[in-house]
Motif scaffolding. Structure first.
Motif, PDB file in Angstrom:
ATOM      1  N   ASP A 161      -2.423   2.233   8.835  1.00 58.15           N
ATOM      2  CA  ASP A 161      -3.190   1.306   9.669  1.00 58.15           C
ATOM      3  C   ASP A 161      -2.482  -0.045   9.752  1.00 58.15           C
ATOM      4  O   ASP A 161      -2.348  -0.633  10.834  1.00 58.15           O
ATOM      5  CB  ASP A 161      -4.600   1.141   9.099  1.00 58.15           C
ATOM      6  CG  ASP A 161      -5.437   0.151   9.901  1.00 58.15           C
ATOM      7  OD1 ASP A 161      -5.498   0.289  11.132  1.00 58.15           O
ATOM      8  OD2 ASP A 161      -6.023  -0.764   9.287  1.00 58.15           O
ATOM      9  N   GLY A 175      -6.013   7.423  -3.076  1.00 57.52           N
ATOM     10  CA  GLY A 175      -5.361   6.627  -2.047  1.00 57.52           C
ATOM     11  C   GLY A 175      -4.383   7.390  -1.179  1.00 57.52           C
ATOM     12  O   GLY A 175      -4.193   7.068  -0.014  1.00 57.52           O
ATOM     13  N   GLN A 208       0.827  -1.207   0.000  1.00 59.36           N
ATOM     14  CA  GLN A 208       0.000   0.000   0.000  1.00 59.36           C
ATOM     15  C   GLN A 208       0.864   1.261   0.000  1.00 59.36           C
ATOM     16  O   GLN A 208       0.549   2.246  -0.676  1.00 59.36           O
ATOM     17  CB  GLN A 208      -0.937  -0.003   1.214  1.00 59.36           C
ATOM     18  CG  GLN A 208      -1.952  -1.128   1.227  1.00 59.36           C
ATOM     19  CD  GLN A 208      -2.869  -1.101   0.023  1.00 59.36           C
ATOM     20  OE1 GLN A 208      -3.216  -0.037  -0.491  1.00 59.36           O
ATOM     21  NE2 GLN A 208      -3.250  -2.277  -0.458  1.00 59.36           N
ATOM     22  N   LYS A 253      -4.186   3.753   4.011  1.00 57.10           N
ATOM     23  CA  LYS A 253      -4.293   2.320   4.284  1.00 57.10           C
ATOM     24  C   LYS A 253      -2.999   1.786   4.889  1.00 57.10           C
ATOM     25  O   LYS A 253      -3.021   0.918   5.767  1.00 57.10           O
ATOM     26  CB  LYS A 253      -4.615   1.563   2.996  1.00 57.10           C
ATOM     27  CG  LYS A 253      -5.983   1.867   2.409  1.00 57.10           C
ATOM     28  CD  LYS A 253      -6.209   1.088   1.116  1.00 57.10           C
ATOM     29  CE  LYS A 253      -7.571   1.406   0.513  1.00 57.10           C
ATOM     30  NZ  LYS A 253      -7.779   0.677  -0.772  1.00 57.10           N
ATOM     31  N   GLY A 281      -6.893   9.292   1.115  1.00 57.49           N
ATOM     32  CA  GLY A 281      -8.102   8.616   1.563  1.00 57.49           C
ATOM     33  C   GLY A 281      -9.344   9.457   1.330  1.00 57.49           C
ATOM     34  O   GLY A 281     -10.453   9.058   1.687  1.00 57.49           O
ATOM     35  N   ASN A 303      -0.820   4.647  -1.213  1.00 61.42           N
ATOM     36  CA  ASN A 303      -2.069   4.582  -0.457  1.00 61.42           C
ATOM     37  C   ASN A 303      -1.737   4.708   1.034  1.00 61.42           C
ATOM     38  O   ASN A 303      -1.855   3.765   1.811  1.00 61.42           O
ATOM     39  CB  ASN A 303      -2.797   3.258  -0.733  1.00 61.42           C
ATOM     40  CG  ASN A 303      -3.295   3.166  -2.154  1.00 61.42           C
ATOM     41  OD1 ASN A 303      -3.615   4.174  -2.773  1.00 61.42           O
ATOM     42  ND2 ASN A 303      -3.355   1.960  -2.687  1.00 61.42           N
TER      43      ASN A 303
END
Length: 653
Positions: A45, A207, A34, A42, A210, A39
């Motif tokens: 996390d 991405g 990611q 993502k 977000g 991104n």
């Protein structure tokens, strides 16, 4: 037999450790994918999940960088601090830490880290050293002597996402936003894109952030509602940053269409650069098909931030095209007698080895622009280059609070040549980038003075960061002096919050107001910051459960809300919430019950808006008694009560 048992336990422990490591590696691999596709929302996390399973330099570095790319500087500071102290860390993590501290207005601390990086990297140029160190000194001075202006957050334009680049247009305002779920419908179902080259990017979510893709919006008048700007672009991706000719009939704007000839490689990120397009309004009042600027090159470089001169014969823009002095430079293209745009000219008097963007000229032909290549407060600062004959004379930083430690850019001017709108991702906005208007009629009525203390030692804390936030208004910051003293100017009939911060301390905040005060006076407000002690158990009082139950009672919720506030006020800390029982009952039962109670408390805290990665539930049962009351020991109810407790530990700051 005991040796066999110990050997078996050790084998099980090793197997468990291997399983945790394998899970961490699996999550880390997914996070890397990611991250490499940009991104970041993502990726963070997943990296946090991996770090919780197994602490690693790679995860810490990637978290620091990803949060920095997402402009979450508090989190970036926390992770760079961790990464820079880990074994095998590179000097670049110290530089990242310095930049994050600077972005959070912690200039004295940032200067220390910049110097540490300079000491390790002997190839830093003298000019770069001066920019870093002088910027820290200048920012402290500017904050202590702010310009008598107030930035007003234009809440009618801003959202919880990114809103910027406001410019006046026929009595209204046109601006750029990546807001989602607006309710607006477009026949097109609407910086650069990076995505898996084997497939086109998501048409709704970008991405990197977000959020949604950038679009142009218009608010025709203060009484009108927002609407999508009525131009058919033919792209489902970024559209934004517009400028209009004096008659309002031609516009220049940026756009990212996906070209048919884009090279796509499976599992490799492709890049789509920003381009400039123009459109002219027809006799029917509708905007025509976009026309590409002849010097776009979508596969090689970006061209953006257009500004058209009053005469309509000079188009200024920012680009990272080859041959420039730095990251992005400011260029101008002049219209020829044949009506064509000439080859771009680099404004070498302005550009640096850093990034310059957002060019705007006033009526006197003075240039306003944003740059991170001069001495400034951090990120992009607003500068004014005064015209000197046919060339550029003095270049001056617009100071504080025009500028902040974050990016200040995307501005437009009023008819008097002053800044009408400014875009900034400074702290305490509604979203990421916000649009601000400038009030230059601020009247100072009162003064606020105070001292920042260490709550444990009651000693002054030097160079603490203090923020004054107007309730439903803007914020200003200052750095306390060596004796912990700070001061602000206050307006009449106004409510404020004042917040103190310092690395390795929990923040403190107090409320005050000038409402009803009739005579000019100096208000006093001291702040007391509590030191952060890693892995020290802190008892939460009055957390009670019904017998054999683990649901959160209303009286316990009141106490847990206090912990929620601590976590929301200190967004970088991670905690372990532990639940303990007394020794009565079976050991295994107590361990299970305490785990359920800890998990129940954690779920309550998550439900109040705390990220799940920041908190861990741990049931200790009767394994950590505070007194002698173990199994088969006679104790009073009061002695057993001492062992029944809920605690939290800060495990990361």
């Amino acid at each position: 037999m005991k040796k066999i048992l110990l050997s078996s336990c050790f084998s099980l422990y090793c197997l468990f450790a291997v399983q945790i490591d394998a899970k961490a590696q699996y999550v880390l691999k997914d996070a890397d994918k990611q991250y490499e596709l940009y991104n970041y929302a993502k990726a963070v996390d997943l990296y946090e999940q991996a770090y919780k399973k197994k602490e690693s330099l790679h995860a810490a570095e990637r978290l620091a960088a990803a949060y920095a790319y997402m402009n979450d500087y508090k989190q970036a500071e926390s992770w760079y601090a961790i990464a820079s102290k880990m074994s095998g860390s590179k000097p670049e993590n110290i530089l990242g830490y310095a930049k994050a501290l600077q972005s959070n207005s912690k200039y004295s601390e940032a200067k220390v880290q910049y110097q540490a990086y300079i000491d390790q990297k002997k190839d830093v140029t003298e000019r770069q050293k001066d920019v870093w160190l002088s910027s820290c000194d200048s920012a402290v001075r500017w904050m202590k002597n702010p310009k008598k202006v107030e930035l007003i957050n234009e809440k009618a334009l801003n959202s919880t996402q990114s809103d910027w680049g406001a410019t006046t247009y026929q009595g209204g305002v046109v601006f750029t936003s990546d807001r989602t779920n607006t309710g607006f419908e477009s026949k097109e179902s609407s910086p650069f894109l990076k995505f898996d080259g084997a497939k086109t990017p998501d048409k709704k979510i970008y991405g990197w952030t977000g959020n949604g893709y950038l679009k142009l919006y218009i608010k025709p008048s203060p009484k009108d509602s927002l609407a999508l700007f009525p131009i058919k672009t033919g792209t489902k991706y970024h559209v934004g940053s517009a400028t209009f000719t004096a008659d309002g009939n031609t516009m220049y704007f940026t756009m990212t269409p996906i070209p048919d000839d884009l090279e796509k490689v499976k599992n490799k990120p492709s890049t789509v650069n920003v381009e400039i397009y123009s459109s002219t309004k027809g006799a029917d009042g509708k905007w025509g098909e976009p026309v590409a600027f002849p010097y776009n090159d979508v596969n090689k470089y970006s061209v953006g931030d257009p500004f058209i001169s009053t005469s309509g014969t000079s188009l200024y823009f920012a680009s990272n095209m080859p041959g420039g002095k730095g990251g992005t430079d400011i260029y101008v293209s002049l219209k020829t007698d044949a009506g064509e745009w000439g080859k771009p000219i680099n404004l070498e008097e302005i550009n640096t080895t850093g990034n310059e963007r957002s060019p705007v000229f006033d009526a006197n032909n003075n240039l306003f622009f944003a740059s991170d290549g001069y001495v400034g407060m951090g990120g992009l600062d607003v500068f004014r280059a005064l015209r000197d004959g046919a060339g550029i004379g003095k270049i001056e930083n617009m100071g504080y609070p025009f500028n902040s430690p974050q990016d200040d850019f995307g501005f437009s001017l009023n008819e008097k040549g002053g800044i009408a709108y400014l875009s900034s991702n400074r702290n305490n906005g509604l979203g990421n980038d916000d649009i601000y208007s400038i009030d230059q009629k601020m009247i100072i009525a009162f003064k606020l003075e105070g001292t920042v203390f260490d709550k444990k030692t009651n000693q002054p804390i030097p160079n603490a960061l203090v923020t004054l936030a107007k309730v439903n208004g803007g914020t200003v910051k200052t750095e306390a002096d060596e004796d912990g003293n700070y001061k602000f100017n206050l307006a009449a009939e106004t409510e404020y919050n004042v917040i103190g911060e310092k690395t390795n301390y929990r923040s403190d905040s107090e409320n005050l107001a000038t409402i009803g005060l009739k005579t000019s006076e100096v208000l006093k407000q001291d702040l007391h910051l509590e030191p952060v002690e890693i892995n020290k158990a802190i008892r939460l009082e009055n957390i009670y459960y019904d017998f054999d139950k683990w649901n959160i009672r209303p009286d316990a919720a009141v106490e847990l809300d206090k912990l929620v506030k601590i976590m929301l006020d200190n967004p970088t800390i991670w905690i372990e919430l532990g639940s303990h029982t007394d020794s009565r009952g079976k050991d295994a039962y107590n361990l299970s019950l305490s785990q359920k109670r800890a998990e129940s408390a954690v779920q309550y805290i998550i439900s109040r808006g705390v990220n799940k990665n920041r908190i861990t539930a741990k049931g200790y049962g009767e394994t950590q008694l505070l007194n002698k009351c173990a199994n088969n020991v006679q104790c009073s109810d009061a002695e057993h009560q001492l062992n029944r407790r809920t605690e939290f530990k800060i495990v990361k700051q």
